[in-house]
Design a protein around this motif. Structure first.
Motif, PDB file in Angstrom:
ATOM      1  N   LYS A 140       0.816  -1.209   0.000  1.00 27.84           N
ATOM      2  CA  LYS A 140       0.000   0.000   0.000  1.00 27.84           C
ATOM      3  C   LYS A 140       0.850   1.259   0.000  1.00 27.84           C
ATOM      4  O   LYS A 140       0.446   2.288  -0.523  1.00 27.84           O
ATOM      5  N   GLU A 141       2.035   1.172   0.588  1.00 23.98           N
ATOM      6  CA  GLU A 141       2.887   2.366   0.669  1.00 23.98           C
ATOM      7  C   GLU A 141       3.634   2.594  -0.645  1.00 23.98           C
ATOM      8  O   GLU A 141       3.757   3.718  -1.117  1.00 23.98           O
ATOM      9  N   HIS A 142       4.156   1.520  -1.233  1.00 24.42           N
ATOM     10  CA  HIS A 142       5.042   1.670  -2.382  1.00 24.42           C
ATOM     11  C   HIS A 142       4.488   1.081  -3.671  1.00 24.42           C
ATOM     12  O   HIS A 142       5.036   1.327  -4.731  1.00 24.42           O
ATOM     13  N   GLY A 143       3.469   0.263  -3.565  1.00 19.48           N
ATOM     14  CA  GLY A 143       3.011  -0.475  -4.740  1.00 19.48           C
ATOM     15  C   GLY A 143       3.868  -1.692  -5.028  1.00 19.48           C
ATOM     16  O   GLY A 143       3.674  -2.334  -6.044  1.00 19.48           O
ATOM     17  N   ARG A 144       4.810  -1.985  -4.122  1.00 17.24           N
ATOM     18  CA  ARG A 144       5.651  -3.166  -4.355  1.00 17.24           C
ATOM     19  C   ARG A 144       5.145  -4.312  -3.490  1.00 17.24           C
ATOM     20  O   ARG A 144       4.539  -4.102  -2.448  1.00 17.24           O
ATOM     21  N   ILE A 145       5.441  -5.519  -3.930  1.00 15.01           N
ATOM     22  CA  ILE A 145       5.006  -6.675  -3.149  1.00 15.01           C
ATOM     23  C   ILE A 145       6.171  -7.625  -2.920  1.00 15.01           C
ATOM     24  O   ILE A 145       7.158  -7.608  -3.654  1.00 15.01           O
ATOM     25  N   THR A 146       6.032  -8.430  -1.898  1.00 18.96           N
ATOM     26  CA  THR A 146       7.041  -9.446  -1.590  1.00 18.96           C
ATOM     27  C   THR A 146       6.741 -10.693  -2.420  1.00 18.96           C
ATOM     28  O   THR A 146       5.634 -10.861  -2.931  1.00 18.96           O
ATOM     29  N   PRO A 147       7.727 -11.584  -2.553  1.00 22.34           N
ATOM     30  CA  PRO A 147       7.460 -12.833  -3.273  1.00 22.34           C
ATOM     31  C   PRO A 147       6.290 -13.609  -2.669  1.00 22.34           C
ATOM     32  O   PRO A 147       5.492 -14.204  -3.399  1.00 22.34           O
ATOM     33  N   LYS A 177      -7.688   9.452 -17.924  1.00 22.65           N
ATOM     34  CA  LYS A 177      -8.759   8.489 -17.721  1.00 22.65           C
ATOM     35  C   LYS A 177      -8.299   7.318 -16.884  1.00 22.65           C
ATOM     36  O   LYS A 177      -9.031   6.792 -16.074  1.00 22.65           O
ATOM     37  N   LEU A 178      -7.081   6.944 -17.112  1.00 24.60           N
ATOM     38  CA  LEU A 178      -6.565   5.801 -16.392  1.00 24.60           C
ATOM     39  C   LEU A 178      -6.675   6.000 -14.888  1.00 24.60           C
ATOM     40  O   LEU A 178      -6.967   5.090 -14.141  1.00 24.60           O
ATOM     41  N   LEU A 179      -6.468   7.213 -14.463  1.00 19.86           N
ATOM     42  CA  LEU A 179      -6.457   7.468 -13.030  1.00 19.86           C
ATOM     43  C   LEU A 179      -7.771   8.026 -12.518  1.00 19.86           C
ATOM     44  O   LEU A 179      -7.911   8.259 -11.332  1.00 19.86           O
ATOM     45  N   SER A 180      -8.696   8.258 -13.423  1.00 15.10           N
ATOM     46  CA  SER A 180      -9.901   8.931 -12.975  1.00 15.10           C
ATOM     47  C   SER A 180     -10.988   7.962 -12.536  1.00 15.10           C
ATOM     48  O   SER A 180     -12.110   8.343 -12.337  1.00 15.10           O
ATOM     49  N   PHE A 181     -10.652   6.695 -12.407  1.00 14.84           N
ATOM     50  CA  PHE A 181     -11.691   5.752 -12.011  1.00 14.84           C
ATOM     51  C   PHE A 181     -12.048   6.000 -10.542  1.00 14.84           C
ATOM     52  O   PHE A 181     -11.291   6.541  -9.764  1.00 14.84           O
ATOM     53  N   ALA A 182     -13.228   5.588 -10.213  1.00 20.01           N
ATOM     54  CA  ALA A 182     -13.649   5.534  -8.820  1.00 20.01           C
ATOM     55  C   ALA A 182     -13.748   6.890  -8.139  1.00 20.01           C
ATOM     56  O   ALA A 182     -13.825   6.973  -6.935  1.00 20.01           O
ATOM     57  N   SER A 232       5.123   2.725  -8.906  1.00 23.54           N
ATOM     58  CA  SER A 232       4.487   4.018  -8.654  1.00 23.54           C
ATOM     59  C   SER A 232       3.065   4.046  -9.209  1.00 23.54           C
ATOM     60  O   SER A 232       2.157   4.593  -8.589  1.00 23.54           O
ATOM     61  N   VAL A 233       2.867   3.436 -10.377  1.00 25.00           N
ATOM     62  CA  VAL A 233       1.519   3.412 -10.923  1.00 25.00           C
ATOM     63  C   VAL A 233       0.614   2.563 -10.036  1.00 25.00           C
ATOM     64  O   VAL A 233      -0.501   2.958  -9.698  1.00 25.00           O
ATOM     65  N   MET A 234       1.126   1.421  -9.630  1.00 27.80           N
ATOM     66  CA  MET A 234       0.317   0.546  -8.783  1.00 27.80           C
ATOM     67  C   MET A 234      -0.031   1.229  -7.473  1.00 27.80           C
ATOM     68  O   MET A 234      -1.117   1.054  -6.938  1.00 27.80           O
ATOM     69  N   LYS A 235       0.921   2.002  -6.968  1.00 33.39           N
ATOM     70  CA  LYS A 235       0.659   2.697  -5.708  1.00 33.39           C
ATOM     71  C   LYS A 235      -0.517   3.652  -5.866  1.00 33.39           C
ATOM     72  O   LYS A 235      -1.454   3.652  -5.071  1.00 33.39           O
ATOM     73  N   VAL A 253      -4.973  -8.777  -9.864  1.00 34.83           N
ATOM     74  CA  VAL A 253      -6.178  -8.406 -10.600  1.00 34.83           C
ATOM     75  C   VAL A 253      -6.088  -6.938 -11.017  1.00 34.83           C
ATOM     76  O   VAL A 253      -6.354  -6.577 -12.166  1.00 34.83           O
ATOM     77  N   VAL A 254      -5.651  -6.121 -10.068  1.00 38.03           N
ATOM     78  CA  VAL A 254      -5.487  -4.701 -10.365  1.00 38.03           C
ATOM     79  C   VAL A 254      -4.351  -4.507 -11.375  1.00 38.03           C
ATOM     80  O   VAL A 254      -4.453  -3.714 -12.310  1.00 38.03           O
ATOM     81  N   PHE A 255      -3.302  -5.264 -11.171  1.00 37.84           N
ATOM     82  CA  PHE A 255      -2.145  -5.171 -12.057  1.00 37.84           C
ATOM     83  C   PHE A 255      -2.549  -5.446 -13.514  1.00 37.84           C
ATOM     84  O   PHE A 255      -2.123  -4.752 -14.439  1.00 37.84           O
ATOM     85  N   LEU A 256      -3.402  -6.428 -13.703  1.00 33.49           N
ATOM     86  CA  LEU A 256      -3.823  -6.761 -15.067  1.00 33.49           C
ATOM     87  C   LEU A 256      -4.621  -5.629 -15.688  1.00 33.49           C
ATOM     88  O   LEU A 256      -4.530  -5.382 -16.887  1.00 33.49           O
ATOM     89  N   LYS A 257      -5.393  -4.951 -14.861  1.00 32.05           N
ATOM     90  CA  LYS A 257      -6.156  -3.825 -15.393  1.00 32.05           C
ATOM     91  C   LYS A 257      -5.213  -2.705 -15.831  1.00 32.05           C
ATOM     92  O   LYS A 257      -5.440  -2.020 -16.825  1.00 32.05           O
ATOM     93  N   PHE A 258      -4.157  -2.550 -15.091  1.00 35.03           N
ATOM     94  CA  PHE A 258      -3.156  -1.559 -15.452  1.00 35.03           C
ATOM     95  C   PHE A 258      -2.442  -1.967 -16.743  1.00 35.03           C
ATOM     96  O   PHE A 258      -2.274  -1.159 -17.668  1.00 35.03           O
ATOM     97  N   ILE A 259      -2.093  -3.244 -16.849  1.00 37.65           N
ATOM     98  CA  ILE A 259      -1.418  -3.732 -18.053  1.00 37.65           C
ATOM     99  C   ILE A 259      -2.329  -3.578 -19.271  1.00 37.65           C
ATOM    100  O   ILE A 259      -1.883  -3.274 -20.368  1.00 37.65           O
ATOM    101  N   ALA A 260      -3.625  -3.757 -19.042  1.00 37.40           N
ATOM    102  CA  ALA A 260      -4.566  -3.642 -20.156  1.00 37.40           C
ATOM    103  C   ALA A 260      -4.518  -2.264 -20.804  1.00 37.40           C
ATOM    104  O   ALA A 260      -4.873  -2.109 -21.966  1.00 37.40           O
ATOM    105  N   SER A 261      -4.058  -1.273 -20.069  1.00 39.50           N
ATOM    106  CA  SER A 261      -3.969   0.051 -20.674  1.00 39.50           C
ATOM    107  C   SER A 261      -2.724   0.179 -21.544  1.00 39.50           C
ATOM    108  O   SER A 261      -2.662   1.027 -22.421  1.00 39.50           O
ATOM    109  N   ILE A 262      -1.743  -0.680 -21.315  1.00 37.43           N
ATOM    110  CA  ILE A 262      -0.536  -0.633 -22.146  1.00 37.43           C
ATOM    111  C   ILE A 262      -0.731  -1.464 -23.404  1.00 37.43           C
ATOM    112  O   ILE A 262      -0.279  -1.103 -24.483  1.00 37.43           O
ATOM    113  N   VAL A 263      -1.397  -2.585 -23.270  1.00 32.36           N
ATOM    114  CA  VAL A 263      -1.704  -3.408 -24.435  1.00 32.36           C
ATOM    115  C   VAL A 263      -3.229  -3.472 -24.565  1.00 32.36           C
ATOM    116  O   VAL A 263      -3.848  -4.467 -24.246  1.00 32.36           O
ATOM    117  N   PRO A 264      -3.835  -2.380 -25.059  1.00 36.67           N
ATOM    118  CA  PRO A 264      -5.294  -2.253 -24.972  1.00 36.67           C
ATOM    119  C   PRO A 264      -6.072  -3.320 -25.723  1.00 36.67           C
ATOM    120  O   PRO A 264      -7.191  -3.627 -25.347  1.00 36.67           O
TER     121      PRO A 264
END
Lengths: 349, 369
Positions: free
Chosen positions: B25-32, B95-100, B287-290, B348-359
């Motif tokens: 939640k702080e960095h958008g990074r995750i552990t293995p 738009k990418l960031l304007s959800f919710a 940073s985007v995930m954060k 799940v969120v990550f895939l939504k973000f990726i979907a914007s790169i490969v629409p």
């Protein structure tokens, strides 16, 4: 009644397959052109909704090969069917061209015909020539399937949605979807006396015993269908039907009815199973699987006693994959762009 | 140079410490560990995703041996990203960031998910790449002025060399010199004609016009864990409608113009000895995930505070659902406690973000639910 047209298998070869083949060729096979056992897999045909036109696009499943195909211990991912196959790699393009492809194909078809195991009812053959210097891989796949004359036909109404015909309720379908061993390519479905649906994977010992004392309308044979076309079941059904007809009474029963009465033309209730999991209630589209009554207009001569059965000539088999232009010709995978170090360097940032 | 760079990355990756502390939640990074949890959840909710072992010699010891990376095969890509009407890249980013932001709407995810793909293809004639039809299998003569690929293919099949070769789109088909064989398969009326992929699955009454045929590509998509950036990383292997592997330049056609050749590159796939695949470089993922997680978290917390009524209205409600019987695995949180978004949803969120790169690559199967 319309003849069933089966959607042919098509191969989809992951680049890892060529990487592994290259290693195998250099380290193990060297100049040998012996047959190598490999495995492939296919899964359910899908449909996707095109978000722009709103149409449903059929996206059949292919027979996939990848680096893991050479790994005998590799287990298929959930919801996919493993198929055994044979790879034959040739050393030169001339050998590849001049090889007796029909003989290789017929050998495999003979093996299929004589094997009595429905779970091995589909096999494939891959002929390859690897041009290692140019990162070009020529290949030709074949998926033998038996041809019966006259052809299989579909009953009136064609293939219809599994939930629309009234044969199955929502709960019945959920039972089928949550069956044990979802990776079995073929399975049997019956409605027992209590009205409940029961399933079992189709193995040699299960058929036709599973259907004993079950009325014909409550017997169903299902297969995992790689096709997603509305009226074309996938290739595996061909060999499944061949198996069924060869193992259905009266052909194999020793206490066959007198030869004077001609045997009843075989017919089967076939479920073409296309649902990976239970559709969500609000999905709106519901179940994608199809149900159809498949039959032969006349009974093929398969012998009435076991001695006669032995002597039955193998049906003709077909199944060479066509190339991108629909010709009887090998295909080419050109991986120069993904494997050639020089070309990779050009793309490096 | 490229080799040196790859070596450098390998060393840097080796030296980077494994992230132990949960900081998503702080960095958008995750552990293995969180990657595995999120991957399990993804595979459980969307069975098209499954874990793979990969090459044993390349296994990462901070991940379970049988859960090295996630893969899904045969992901459809109906159109080229280049055929989508890109007019204003900045607007897309907005738009990418304007959800919710509008909580009163019931479908917070919607506008954000479908940023690019929701666009209508503009006049197809102005966009030649979008209407390239699947090469006609029956021959070239049915069309007064065949389109570019048809013409090329037909000339190839006649063996003439004077046609300009396709610009990196068609592999050297003419290098298979008459290997066609006769008489291998007898004619069989029980074999369906090879239907071009992209044909409509619904039996429509009207003859589908050629422009409606789609060049359906399929992709194998892998998600690995990138130890250096401590984020998931996406890899793409593509095939064209004839199931021939795509070249890198072809893959870039499916990447939104902002990202092609900048963040999407061809690199060595970490779980194979020799495979090269297209990958979205993960340097900005955290940073985007954060940002995305922060916004989603607000929404999730609000949803969780709401009494769980009329649950059936929203398709994506499971994302906001409090821990109920369905997600037993981590169902310790009880009663009124509000925990916000759980790390399970990360991928799940990550895939939504990726979907914007490969629409146009439908990696985000989650929208189908």
């Amino acid at each position: 009644m319309p003849i069933i047209q089966f959607a042919p298998f098509s191969s989809l070869i992951n680049p890892t397959f060529w990487h592994t083949l290259t290693q195998l060729k250099i380290d193990v096979l060297k100049l040998s052109s012996d047959s190598v056992p490999i495995t492939g897999s296919y899964t359910y045909g899908k449909t996707v909704v095109d978000r722009e036109s709103g149409k449903e696009i059929a996206l059949g499943s292919n027979l996939g090969l990848s680096g893991e195909s050479f790994d005998a211990a590799h287990t298929a991912s959930p919801h996919s069917v493993t198929v055994k196959g044979t790879l034959k790699n040739f050393n030169t393009i001339e050998e590849f061209k001049s090889s007796d492809k029909a003989a290789l194909f017929n050998a495999l078809a003979d093996e299929l015909w004589s094997s009595d195991f429905p779970e091995d009812g589909n096999k494939f053959l891959v002929l390859t020539f690897a041009d290692l210097k140019k990162y070009k891989y020529y290949y030709w796949c074949a998926f033998p399937a038996f041809v019966v004359k006259p052809s299989w036909e579909i009953g009136e109404g064609g293939w219809e949605g599994v939930s629309s015909g009234g044969s199955f309720g929502e709960e019945d379908l959920r039972t089928i979807a949550s069956r044990e061993e979802p990776n079995a390519p073929f399975f049997l479905v019956r409605r027992n006396a209590g009205g409940k649906i029961e399933t079992t994977p189709l193995i040699a010992s299960a058929y036709p015993g599973f259907f004993t004392d079950v009325p014909e309308k409550d017997r169903y044979v299902a297969f995992i269908d790689p096709s997603s076309l509305p009226q074309n079941p996938g290739w595996p059904l061909r060999n499944l039907l061949t198996y069924l007809v060869r193992h259905s009474a009266p052909y194999t029963s020793t206490a066959a009815s007198p030869a004077t009465t001609s045997p009843k033309p075989p017919s089967f209730n076939i479920i073409s199973w296309r649902d990976t999991d239970v559709p969500s209630e609000d999905g709106g589209k519901g179940w994608k699987s199809l149900l159809g009554k498949v039959y032969l207009p006349s009974a093929p001569d398969l012998g009435k006693t076991s001695a006669e059965v032995e002597k039955v000539v193998r049906w003709n088999a077909i199944g060479w994959e066509r190339d991108g232009k629909g010709k009887m010709s090998p295909r080419l995978a050109d991986l120069g762009g993904m494997m050639d170090p020089r070309r990779l360097a050009d793309q490096a940032v | 140079m490229h080799a040196i760079q790859q070596q450098y990355w390998a060393v840097r990756d080796y030296l980077a410490p494994v992230l132990r502390e949960s900081k998503f939640k702080e960095h958008g990074r995750i552990t293995p560990e969180e990657f595995v949890v999120a991957g399990d959840f993804l595979g459980y909710k969307f069975p098209v995703w499954s874990w793979e072992k990969g090459d044993a010699s390349k296994a990462k010891d901070y991940l379970p041996p049988d859960k090295q990376y996630l893969v899904t095969r045969g992901v459809p890509c109906l159109r080229r990203a280049t055929s989508l009407a890109y007019t204003d890249a900045d607007e897309d980013a907005e738009k990418l960031l304007s959800f919710a932001v509008d909580e009163s709407k019931d479908e917070q995810g919607e506008e954000w998910v479908q940023t690019h793909a929701g666009r209508v293809v503009t006049d197809p004639s102005a966009n030649p790449t979008s209407i390239q039809e699947i090469p006609d299998l029956d021959g070239p003569e049915d069309n007064g002025s065949p389109s570019l690929p048809t013409r090329e293919l037909s000339s190839l099949s006649l063996g003439s060399k004077d046609a300009t070769p396709a610009i990196g789109t068609i592999p050297d088909l003419d290098e298979i010199p008459d290997m066609e064989e006769e008489g291998l398969d007898a004619d069989d009326d029980a074999t369906a004609n090879p239907t071009p992929v992209g044909a409509s699955a619904t039996t429509s009454e009207d003859e589908p016009s050629k422009a409606n045929l789609l060049q359906v590509r399929t992709y194998d998509v892998m998600i690995t864990y990138d130890k250096f950036y401590q984020t998931p990383r996406i890899w793409l292997l593509g095939y064209d409608e004839n199931r021939t592997p795509l070249t890198s330049s072809q893959i870039f056609e499916d990447v939104s113009a902002d990202h092609a050749l900048k963040t999407v590159t061809i690199e060595a796939f970490p779980h194979s000895a020799s495979l090269q695949a297209a990958s979205v470089h993960p340097c900005k993922h955290a940073s985007v995930m954060k940002k995305v997680i922060e916004r989603m978290n607000t929404t999730v917390i609000e949803q969780q505070r709401l009494p769980a009524t009329k649950d059936n209205g929203n398709k994506r409600r499971w994302l906001f659902r409090r821990n109920t019987g369905e997600e037993k695995k981590s169902g310790e949180v009880e009663g009124e406690e509000v925990e916000g978004m759980r790390v399970d949803f990360y991928l799940v969120v990550f895939l939504k973000f990726i979907a914007s790169i490969v629409p146009t690559i439908e990696v985000d199967s989650t929208t189908a639910f």
